[in-house]
Design a protein around this motif. Sequence first.
Motif, PDB file in Angstrom:
ATOM      1  N   SER A 198       2.233   6.669  -6.969  1.00  0.00           N
ATOM      2  CA  SER A 198       1.065   7.351  -7.523  1.00  0.00           C
ATOM      3  C   SER A 198       1.270   8.872  -7.552  1.00  0.00           C
ATOM      4  N   PRO A 199       0.442   9.571  -8.319  1.00  0.00           N
ATOM      5  CA  PRO A 199       0.512  11.032  -8.350  1.00  0.00           C
ATOM      6  C   PRO A 199       0.184  11.680  -6.992  1.00  0.00           C
ATOM      7  N   ARG A 200      -0.484  10.953  -6.111  1.00  0.00           N
ATOM      8  CA  ARG A 200      -0.834  11.507  -4.801  1.00  0.00           C
ATOM      9  C   ARG A 200       0.399  11.807  -3.946  1.00  0.00           C
ATOM     10  N   SER A 201       1.515  11.191  -4.263  1.00  0.00           N
ATOM     11  CA  SER A 201       2.731  11.429  -3.488  1.00  0.00           C
ATOM     12  C   SER A 201       3.650  12.438  -4.172  1.00  0.00           C
ATOM     13  N   ALA A 202       3.132  13.183  -5.124  1.00  0.00           N
ATOM     14  CA  ALA A 202       3.962  14.096  -5.917  1.00  0.00           C
ATOM     15  C   ALA A 202       4.710  15.122  -5.069  1.00  0.00           C
ATOM     16  N   TYR A 203       4.193  15.481  -3.923  1.00  0.00           N
ATOM     17  CA  TYR A 203       4.835  16.501  -3.081  1.00  0.00           C
ATOM     18  C   TYR A 203       5.663  15.879  -1.961  1.00  0.00           C
ATOM     19  N   ASP A 240       0.827  -1.212   0.000  1.00  0.00           N
ATOM     20  CA  ASP A 240       0.000   0.000   0.000  1.00  0.00           C
ATOM     21  C   ASP A 240       0.861   1.260   0.000  1.00  0.00           C
ATOM     22  N   PHE A 285       1.235   4.030  -3.009  1.00  0.00           N
ATOM     23  CA  PHE A 285       1.064   5.462  -2.751  1.00  0.00           C
ATOM     24  C   PHE A 285       2.248   6.254  -3.300  1.00  0.00           C
TER      25      PHE A 285
END
Length: 61
Positions: free
Chosen positions: A29-34, A22, A26
Motif C-alpha cells: 500500500s501507499p502507507r509503506s512508501a517510506y 496484513d 501494508f
Amino acid sequence: FEARRAQVTASRRIGEPQDIADVALFLASPRSAYVNGAEIAVDGGMSSMLMDMVPRPGFNQ
C-alpha cells in the motif's frame, strides 16, 4: 503444545495466515512508501522473548 507455543510470544497467541497477509497488504500500500530496506518480523514478538529464555551467566537473576 499450542498453549506452550503461545506462551513464548509477546502477543500470547499463535500466528494466523491473516497476520502475514496484513503485513503484505501494508507493504503493497501507499502507507509503506517510506519503508525502505527493512526486515519486518511477523512473529508475534517471539524473537524478542527468546533472549529471556537463554541462560546468560551474570545477567539472569
